[in-house]
Design an enzyme around this catalytic site. Sequence first.
Site, PDB file in Angstrom:
ATOM      1  CB  SER A   1     -52.587 -49.673 -10.412  1.00  0.00           C
ATOM      2  OG  SER A   1     -51.324 -50.292 -10.376  1.00  0.00           O
TER       3      SER A   1
ATOM      4  CB  SER B   1     -49.627 -47.035  -7.722  1.00  0.00           C
ATOM      5  OG  SER B   1     -50.412 -48.005  -8.359  1.00  0.00           O
ATOM      6  CG  ASN B   2     -45.842 -50.225  -2.241  1.00  0.00           C
ATOM      7  OD1 ASN B   2     -45.784 -51.447  -2.390  1.00  0.00           O
ATOM      8  ND2 ASN B   2     -44.901 -49.538  -1.628  1.00  0.00           N
TER       9      ASN B   2
ATOM     10  N   GLY C   1     -53.829 -46.285 -13.257  1.00  0.00           N
ATOM     11  CA  GLY C   1     -53.379 -47.639 -13.558  1.00  0.00           C
ATOM     12  C   GLY C   1     -52.647 -47.666 -14.876  1.00  0.00           C
ATOM     13  CB  SER C   2     -49.769 -47.383 -16.203  1.00  0.00           C
ATOM     14  OG  SER C   2     -49.015 -47.430 -17.384  1.00  0.00           O
ATOM     15  CG  LEU C   3     -50.645 -53.488 -16.231  1.00  0.00           C
ATOM     16  CD1 LEU C   3     -51.650 -54.632 -16.280  1.00  0.00           C
ATOM     17  CD2 LEU C   3     -49.349 -53.953 -15.581  1.00  0.00           C
TER      18      LEU C   3
ATOM     19  CE  LYS D   1     -51.020 -50.919  -6.483  1.00  0.00           C
ATOM     20  NZ  LYS D   1     -50.784 -51.257  -7.886  1.00  0.00           N
TER      21      LYS D   1
END
Length: 509
Positions: free
Chosen positions: A92, A341-342, A455-457, A95
Amino acid sequence: MMSKMRLKQVLFLLIIAVLAVFPFLDQGGQSVQATDEITDIEFAEANLEEKLRHILDNEQLDGAITGVNIMQAETGEQLFSQDGDIRLHPASNMKILTAAAALETLGKDYQFSTEVLTNGEKRGKVLHGDLYLKGKGDPTLLKEDLDQFAKELKTQGIQKVKGDLIGDDTWYDDVRLSQDLNWSDEPFYTGAQVSALTLSPNEDYDAGTVIVQVSPADETDGKAEITLSPETDYVTIENKTKMVPAGESKDISIEREHGTNTIVVEGTMPVDGSNSRSWASVWEPTGYALDVFKKALEEENIQFIGRSEEKTGATPADAQLLTSKQSMPLHELLIPFMKLSNNGHGEVLTKEMGKVVADEGSWDEGLDVIEDVAAQFGMDKDTIQLRDGSGMSHKTMIPPSDLAQFLYEIQATDWFSEFQYALPIAGESDRFVGGTLRNRMTEEPAKGNVTAKTGSLTGVSTLSGYVTSADGEELIFSILINNYLGSSSGARAIEDDIATTLAEHQFSE
């Protein structure tokens, strides 16, 4: 001549002597980067690079790639880099580019609109013609807005419509999901479909979703109670829950079946259990918005007569505007977009930039705009790859040095204050202030100081933004951790250690 046995003995003693001296070599450097036995005093007295090397010398990062870039915010001078030029997945942190490109391209006061139009005419209390609900991308449209549309039509004297109710989503193309979105994300709000005509269930503005709430029933010989917000017939609930006695565990799953609007709710709910809520994405959100609008009209006793249908289609060019609504300005939309974080906002903004710049509301055109803005503010087009506007893609690649340079360059824009205000702020408990950092770095000097995008994945954790050091130096940092197999909390702790160390560091003696 020395015998072979004697030669071996001499060599052995020589090796022992060298090893005995080894610990006393290089005593003057006192480097902190390769030992876990550093004291707090030694760490505090170390220079910035030594501190950061020590933090990054963490076995949790073994096998991962950790790109870090730190620079001076006033001059752009690079203060530290580890694998800063390696292309990494930003999650993220993508963004950051989308929000900045939207501010640069659309302007901080840009608004989305939604319109109600007709190709017919009113005769008495009857509207003879079709009624169009035309979406132009607004991700903040709520049921209350559709209720207001219905009230305004009633005020205009319309009680009956002899025609069809038509949803117009042609402002964007009909590609609903970005090309790299996983099937495992698609049923949930994080992977909601993108349509120019969509609806949000509450003021978090997760467009294209419906809130499913599961509540305990009074008896144990039945199923849990399920409610939808907003109420809609567009989705079907398959209730497979089971009530269990008080004190037993609650285990509720809420998931929409792929390719349908059937939401399966299953599991156990104790009679003394707490409510479970989940945001489920809908399949084809245009029809969802149209269904809720139809209910709003019915609540105002506006009836459709004749062989009326609900369908999608394009509004005629000569259609008459009956009522409309403007969204909040972009700089306000950036708050839920960046703080929470949409993902949906990132994709809507991408398509909107494509529509405004190239008259095509598509990912391809929108990503071209973002890439151009990235290059305008210091990024090298040849070393980045952008695949969506939210960062959900595992194929987007950006070097942390480029991301830090971008954060440096945009400081000179007239919209930078709005951009920075939208970033999450460490340790601030209000969701719309602290955002995704509200429960991180809750102690000073990082609290209220670190403003950064998280950010996270799966396998990815990132943090990039701004911080002020203990002696007033404004700093920019970008931390991108990839190929990480440990707990996400472990990666976040390392990011927080780096950001906190920057906040505590003193450059001047």
